[in-house]
Design an enzyme around this catalytic site. Structure first.
Site, PDB file in Angstrom:
ATOM      1  N   VAL A  90       0.838  -1.206   0.000  1.00 16.98           N
ATOM      2  CA  VAL A  90       0.000   0.000   0.000  1.00 16.98           C
ATOM      3  C   VAL A  90       0.873   1.256   0.000  1.00 16.98           C
ATOM      4  O   VAL A  90       0.607   2.212  -0.735  1.00 16.98           O
ATOM      5  CB  VAL A  90      -0.986  -0.001   1.184  1.00 16.98           C
ATOM      6  N   CYS A  91       1.934   1.256   0.792  1.00 16.83           N
ATOM      7  CA  CYS A  91       2.844   2.408   0.838  1.00 16.83           C
ATOM      8  C   CYS A  91       3.473   2.659  -0.530  1.00 16.83           C
ATOM      9  O   CYS A  91       3.661   3.804  -0.942  1.00 16.83           O
ATOM     10  CB  CYS A  91       3.949   2.187   1.870  1.00 16.83           C
ATOM     11  N   SER A  92       3.797   1.591  -1.228  1.00 17.66           N
ATOM     12  CA  SER A  92       4.454   1.701  -2.528  1.00 17.66           C
ATOM     13  C   SER A  92       3.506   2.147  -3.623  1.00 17.66           C
ATOM     14  O   SER A  92       3.943   2.495  -4.720  1.00 17.66           O
ATOM     15  CB  SER A  92       5.103   0.359  -2.903  1.00 17.66           C
TER      16      SER A  92
END
Length: 199
Positions: A90-92
């Site tokens: 999700v962060c990426s």
């Protein structure tokens, strides 16, 4: 009204583009991502509220400079984007997504500061593989998670929540979101808050 409509259309298009995983817009990048699986949605207790003066901090950035929140006072609205960890799905997706909507921040006289508890070498490698990000990426590694803890978004496992803090030019927290760590925050909400702050 015209500005509102333009932002609405812009965000709608971006929402469509961002509904599929980007993984830094690179197929090769996808193979380097660690998937932690489904996590407890929220695992912290806020220490700040809307209307509070945002706690000041100075953190090192991937570019080698130190960034202080108060350096933007009287100059820019600020959005703090805390994300849990580098090299996770999700962060990426979340941070490269902000590249697509940079104009939304520019239109509202705002800057984004990305913050994780990862160290600088990790953030350097991760952001380099994601592609160039327009905003400063800051390391809250040592003392570990001190800034995340000051805001009340440091989780019990040592990573931060997926959280956004909207800070106006006076340094006041105008809005905040502590999102389900497993989901990307809603860009339409971000656009609405930025527009309200810039009135």
């Amino acid at each position: 009204m015209k500005k509102n409509f333009a932002i609405f259309v812009f965000i709608g298009l971006m929402a469509i583009l961002l509904t599929t995983p980007a993984f830094g817009a690179s197929a090769a990048f996808k193979d380097n991502i660690y998937n932690p699986g489904q996590l407890k949605p929220i695992d912290s207790r806020l220490k700040v509220n809307i209307g509070d003066q945002a706690p000041d901090f100075t953190l090192p950035s991937v570019s080698g400079e130190k960034v202080t929140l108060s350096q933007y006072r009287g100059k820019k609205n600020v959005v703090l984007s805390f994300v849990p960890a580098a090299w996770t799905p999700v962060c990426s997706d979340q941070w490269p997504g902000y590249n697509i909507v940079k104009e939304m921040f520019d239109m509202n006289d705002a800057v984004l500061l990305g913050i994780t508890v990862d160290n600088i070498p990790t953030l350097y490698a991760w952001t380099k593989q994601m592609g160039k990000l327009w905003f400063p990426v800051l390391s809250d590694f040592w003392p570990h998670g001190e800034v995340a803890d000051r805001y009340g978004v440091l989780r019990s496992d040592g990573v931060s929540e997926r959280a956004l803090f909207y800070i106006d030019k006076r340094g006041i927290i105008r809005d905040l979101q502590v999102n389900d760590i497993n989901k990307r925050p809603d860009l339409a909400y971000c656009a609405a808050v930025l527009e309200e702050m810039n009135k």
